[in-house]
Motif scaffolding. Structure first.
Motif, PDB file in Angstrom:
ATOM      1  N   PRO A 152      -2.501  -1.442  -7.368  1.00 45.52           N
ATOM      2  CA  PRO A 152      -3.693  -1.772  -6.568  1.00 45.52           C
ATOM      3  C   PRO A 152      -4.242  -3.166  -6.809  1.00 45.52           C
ATOM      4  O   PRO A 152      -4.961  -3.701  -5.961  1.00 45.52           O
ATOM      5  N   LEU A 153      -3.919  -3.783  -7.942  1.00 49.14           N
ATOM      6  CA  LEU A 153      -4.408  -5.132  -8.216  1.00 49.14           C
ATOM      7  C   LEU A 153      -3.879  -6.143  -7.206  1.00 49.14           C
ATOM      8  O   LEU A 153      -4.471  -7.200  -7.003  1.00 49.14           O
ATOM      9  N   ARG A 154      -2.728  -5.804  -6.586  1.00 52.57           N
ATOM     10  CA  ARG A 154      -2.124  -6.724  -5.621  1.00 52.57           C
ATOM     11  C   ARG A 154      -2.575  -6.444  -4.195  1.00 52.57           C
ATOM     12  O   ARG A 154      -2.094  -7.083  -3.265  1.00 52.57           O
ATOM     13  N   LEU A 155      -3.490  -5.493  -4.018  1.00 54.83           N
ATOM     14  CA  LEU A 155      -3.944  -5.130  -2.687  1.00 54.83           C
ATOM     15  C   LEU A 155      -5.234  -5.854  -2.320  1.00 54.83           C
ATOM     16  O   LEU A 155      -6.048  -6.188  -3.191  1.00 54.83           O
ATOM     17  N   SER A 156      -5.434  -6.054  -1.031  1.00 56.69           N
ATOM     18  CA  SER A 156      -6.694  -6.621  -0.545  1.00 56.69           C
ATOM     19  C   SER A 156      -7.788  -5.564  -0.666  1.00 56.69           C
ATOM     20  O   SER A 156      -7.519  -4.372  -0.841  1.00 56.69           O
ATOM     21  N   ALA A 157      -9.028  -5.990  -0.564  1.00 59.39           N
ATOM     22  CA  ALA A 157     -10.158  -5.056  -0.663  1.00 59.39           C
ATOM     23  C   ALA A 157     -10.070  -3.985   0.420  1.00 59.39           C
ATOM     24  O   ALA A 157     -10.380  -2.808   0.174  1.00 59.39           O
TER      25      ALA A 157
ATOM     26  N   LEU B  13      -6.594   2.998  -0.095  1.00 57.55           N
ATOM     27  CA  LEU B  13      -5.904   3.622  -1.224  1.00 57.55           C
ATOM     28  C   LEU B  13      -6.772   4.688  -1.873  1.00 57.55           C
ATOM     29  O   LEU B  13      -6.265   5.737  -2.297  1.00 57.55           O
ATOM     30  N   MET B  14      -8.075   4.454  -1.946  1.00 57.61           N
ATOM     31  CA  MET B  14      -8.975   5.430  -2.554  1.00 57.61           C
ATOM     32  C   MET B  14      -8.966   6.750  -1.793  1.00 57.61           C
ATOM     33  O   MET B  14      -9.262   7.801  -2.364  1.00 57.61           O
TER      34      MET B  14
ATOM     35  N   ARG C  60      -7.369  -2.773   1.870  1.00 63.81           N
ATOM     36  CA  ARG C  60      -6.314  -1.805   1.556  1.00 63.81           C
ATOM     37  C   ARG C  60      -6.654  -0.954   0.333  1.00 63.81           C
ATOM     38  O   ARG C  60      -6.243   0.192   0.235  1.00 63.81           O
ATOM     39  N   ARG C  61      -7.412  -1.540  -0.613  1.00 64.97           N
ATOM     40  CA  ARG C  61      -7.838  -0.737  -1.767  1.00 64.97           C
ATOM     41  C   ARG C  61      -8.767   0.389  -1.317  1.00 64.97           C
ATOM     42  O   ARG C  61      -8.740   1.489  -1.880  1.00 64.97           O
ATOM     43  N   LYS C  62      -9.565   0.128  -0.295  1.00 64.43           N
ATOM     44  CA  LYS C  62     -10.441   1.175   0.241  1.00 64.43           C
ATOM     45  C   LYS C  62      -9.607   2.314   0.833  1.00 64.43           C
ATOM     46  O   LYS C  62      -9.911   3.491   0.629  1.00 64.43           O
TER      47      LYS C  62
ATOM     48  N   LEU D 192       0.829  -1.199   0.000  1.00 62.20           N
ATOM     49  CA  LEU D 192       0.000   0.000   0.000  1.00 62.20           C
ATOM     50  C   LEU D 192       0.869   1.256   0.000  1.00 62.20           C
ATOM     51  O   LEU D 192       0.621   2.197  -0.758  1.00 62.20           O
TER      52      LEU D 192
END
Length: 273
Positions: free
Chosen positions: A215-220, A226-227, A222-224, A189
């Motif tokens: 971001p494709l390698r991040l969990s849901a 990231l946003m 962590r993607r949240k 992240l």
């Protein structure tokens, strides 16, 4: 056979030299540890423009770009492959960065003096004695917490211009300083957030690749996060002066807060990364 002797064999040696970690590197956390000297690659840098330089033709650059892009997407922690991708696809961005540095008094001085960020050039023990919040103290804390050193950065090899090669090396060596200033760890992240900042700042292809595909390698979860972090990273990248125009070696005693303000980096969000 003549084609093999003149084309395929040199291309193979070039590809092998591009990823020494496959043969000599050892995995260490999120970094590759390199034990490479010019003597370790006999003949590969003969006629080069600088130590470690490996001259390449157009076909070799295409092969290196394609191979390093695939490996970078497969394993974003392969810093050697990310480095090769940047060197073989980023000449226009390096020209722009060099232009910015040459037009800035501090950047111009850096180009003239060519400082290097290496353990042998850093007084780490003095940094540890600096007050909390100072740039040197927080940079040392970053190295200790993440178990990394600036010496894990591979030397530039495939940039066919000696001056631009230094710009690429400088960018590579200040990467960990950006982690410190942005308050980002070396987990996936944190790396993606730094790549968004660097993509806006430098326009280097490997930064854009990392920002888009990381971001494709991040969990849901962590993607949240990231946003929420990406808008700040993008805004900071746009607002900041060229980060290569700062002589960081002269600023270890400066506070991180004041250095961020001088560069134009916005205060980090209060999100645990």
């Amino acid at each position: 056979m003549l084609v093999r002797g003149r084309l395929l064999a040199p291309a193979w040696r070039t590809l092998r030299a591009a990823a020494p970690a496959l043969h000599q590197g050892v995995r260490c956390g999120s970094a590759q540890v390199y034990d490479i000297t010019a003597e370790d690659l006999p003949g590969d840098h003969v006629g080069g423009l600088y130590p470690h330089h490996i001259p390449t033709n157009t076909l070799q650059k295409v092969l290196l770009s394609a191979g390093s892009a695939v490996m970078s997407l497969y394993d974003p922690y392969r810093h050697d492959m990310i480095a090769v991708l940047g060197e073989t696809t980023g000449p226009l961005a390096l020209h722009r960065l060099h232009h910015k540095m040459s037009r800035d008094p501090e950047g111009k001085r850096i180009l003239q003096e060519r400082p290097r960020i290496r353990m042998s050039n850093l007084d780490i023990e003095r940094f540890r004695e600096l007050p909390d919040g100072t740039f040197g103290r927080e940079y040392t804390r970053f190295l200790d917490v993440n178990d990394v050193t600036p010496d894990t950065r591979a030397p530039v090899k495939f940039v066919d211009d000696e001056e631009l090669a230094y710009v690429a090396q400088r960018y590579r060596e200040v990467h960990d300083l950006m982690h410190t200033l942005l308050g980002m760890p070396t987990n996936m992240l944190g790396e993606v957030v730094v790549k968004w900042f660097e993509a806006v700042q430098t326009g280097l292809p490997m930064c854009m690749l990392g920002a888009v595909f990381g971001p494709l390698r991040l969990s849901a979860r962590r993607r949240k996060k990231l946003m929420e972090l990406v808008p700040w990273a993008v805004q900071s990248g746009r607002n900041a002066r060229c980060v290569l125009n700062f002589y960081y070696e002269k600023r270890w005693d400066q506070t991180v807060e004041s250095l961020r303000a001088e560069i134009g980096i916005l205060p980090p969000p209060t999100i645990k990364v």
